[in-house]
Motif scaffolding. Structure first.
Motif, mmCIF file in Angstrom:
data_model
loop_
_atom_site.group_PDB
_atom_site.id
_atom_site.type_symbol
_atom_site.label_atom_id
_atom_site.label_comp_id
_atom_site.label_asym_id
_atom_site.label_seq_id
_atom_site.Cartn_x
_atom_site.Cartn_y
_atom_site.Cartn_z
ATOM 1 N N ASN A 1 0.777 -16.008 1.195
ATOM 2 C CA ASN A 1 0.530 -15.189 -0.005
ATOM 3 C C ASN A 1 1.824 -14.461 -0.373
ATOM 4 O O ASN A 1 1.983 -13.266 -0.106
ATOM 5 N N ILE B 1 2.240 -10.918 -1.988
ATOM 6 C CA ILE B 1 1.877 -9.702 -1.265
ATOM 7 C C ILE B 1 3.115 -9.156 -0.536
ATOM 8 O O ILE B 1 3.790 -9.885 0.184
ATOM 9 N N LEU C 1 1.127 -5.342 3.846
ATOM 10 C CA LEU C 1 -0.100 -5.829 4.471
ATOM 11 C C LEU C 1 -0.513 -4.904 5.610
ATOM 12 O O LEU C 1 0.302 -4.551 6.472
ATOM 13 N N GLU D 1 -9.838 -3.763 0.631
ATOM 14 C CA GLU D 1 -9.143 -5.011 0.940
ATOM 15 C C GLU D 1 -8.149 -5.397 -0.147
ATOM 16 O O GLU D 1 -6.989 -5.722 0.138
ATOM 17 N N LYS D 2 -8.579 -5.360 -1.409
ATOM 18 C CA LYS D 2 -7.786 -5.902 -2.513
ATOM 19 C C LYS D 2 -6.863 -4.844 -3.137
ATOM 20 O O LYS D 2 -7.172 -3.662 -3.156
ATOM 21 N N HIS D 3 -5.777 -5.315 -3.690
ATOM 22 C CA HIS D 3 -4.734 -4.437 -4.226
ATOM 23 C C HIS D 3 -5.248 -3.489 -5.306
ATOM 24 O O HIS D 3 -4.941 -2.284 -5.268
ATOM 25 N N HIS E 1 2.356 -5.996 -4.829
ATOM 26 C CA HIS E 1 0.961 -6.161 -4.437
ATOM 27 C C HIS E 1 0.773 -5.886 -2.941
ATOM 28 O O HIS E 1 1.688 -6.082 -2.132
ATOM 29 N N SER E 2 -0.431 -5.458 -2.611
ATOM 30 C CA SER E 2 -0.764 -5.135 -1.234
ATOM 31 C C SER E 2 -2.110 -5.760 -0.861
ATOM 32 O O SER E 2 -2.852 -6.237 -1.717
ATOM 33 N N HIS E 3 -2.415 -5.693 0.430
ATOM 34 C CA HIS E 3 -3.673 -6.261 0.925
ATOM 35 C C HIS E 3 -3.939 -5.655 2.298
ATOM 36 O O HIS E 3 -2.998 -5.316 3.032
ATOM 37 N N GLN F 1 -9.389 -7.341 6.745
ATOM 38 C CA GLN F 1 -10.618 -6.658 7.176
ATOM 39 C C GLN F 1 -10.971 -7.020 8.611
ATOM 40 O O GLN F 1 -12.090 -7.423 8.932
#
Length: 268
Positions: free
Chosen positions: A115, A118, A121, A142-144, A196-198, A201
């Motif tokens: 990815n 991203i 993380l 979880e999502k950005h 972007h980040s993530h 989980q």
């Protein structure tokens, strides 16, 4: 040979915790390097003090600061060296005493390789109070697009769980000095504002609740810094208001009560 990542670990008077953490690091030796920044420990951290099994398992380098300058200076000293060398794709974080799942680094590297959009993380984190045998999981979005909103209310990323792209740091600042005891909160807010980040989980790191740690001893200063972070980086007015209110309310309760509330909210 390009490394997959550096593992950046600041250390101050906690050799036992450092050794415990190093023993939990599992990754091909030739593809990563552990960079320990000794922040002026009373007894200097040296290679000779590390057990033979760790030296066989990991590439380790130690930077020694001649006096204790605090975690922000220690982290930035390490990051500056990493960026100057330009020989690793990512930097991961860990603090002395924290324990990694044996698949942590493999999973994070694979995710970032797959990815490429991203830059930051994280993962879920298990907090353990060994004295009272309390355990709770720190959950985060979880999502950005959800993380960006959640960051107004709390820091979504637990510092020792993160891995980030070194290339991204060429377009952002290092850890800021004007948010003492919340430098990581500001650093992550800066990154997610541009990249972007993530958050995986999965529980990939276990950290000990330390009643002698910075988050307890410097709690009032930390909350003041968090208020400044929210005001500086927040971009949704209603969430800024809620985030500021939340921090003010947290300041009214003793740390022990907050820990108990977390345990009941996020049991494990």
């Amino acid at each position: 040979m390009m490394l997959d990542f550096y593992l950046l670990i600041p250390c101050y008077n906690n050799l036992e915790g450092l050794i415990r953490s190093l023993r939990s690091v599992v990754y091909p030796k030739k593809k990563c390097k552990v960079l320990i920044v000794d922040d002026g420990s009373d007894v200097p951290v040296t290679i000779e003090l590390l057990p033979a099994d760790i030296l066989q398992q990991l590439q380790i380098e130690i930077i020694r600061l001649t006096e204790n300058k605090g975690i922000t200076e220690a982290l930035n000293t390490g990051l500056q060296l990493i960026l100057e060398r330009n020989d690793a794709l990512y930097t991961a974080r860990l603090d002395c005493g924290d324990i990694c799942n044996e698949e942590r680094f493999l999973k994070q590297v694979n995710f970032l390789n797959e990815n490429t959009y991203i830059s930051l993380l994280g993962s879920l984190c298990l907090f353990v109070d060994s004295a009272k045998k309390n355990r709770f999981v720190y959950h985060a979005a979880e999502k950005h697009y959800v993380i960006r909103k959640q960051m107004h209310l709390k820091c979504s990323f637990i510092h020792p769980t993160v891995m980030f792209r070194n290339e991204s740091l060429k377009q952002t600042a290092l850890y800021p000095y004007n948010f003492p005891y919340a430098e990581d909160y500001a650093f992550f807010f800066e990154l997610i504002g541009k990249f972007h980040s993530h958050i995986l989980q999965e529980i990939l790191v276990e950290t000990e609740v330390n009643t002698e740690g910075i988050s307890v001893k410097k709690r009032k200063q930390q909350i003041r810094s968090k208020l400044k972070v929210i005001k500086h980086y927040g971009f949704i007015k209603t969430l800024i208001f809620v985030g500021l209110l939340r921090q003010h309310l947290l300041s009214l309760f003793p740390y022990k009560i907050i820990t108990q509330l977390k345990r009941f909210s996020f049991p494990h």
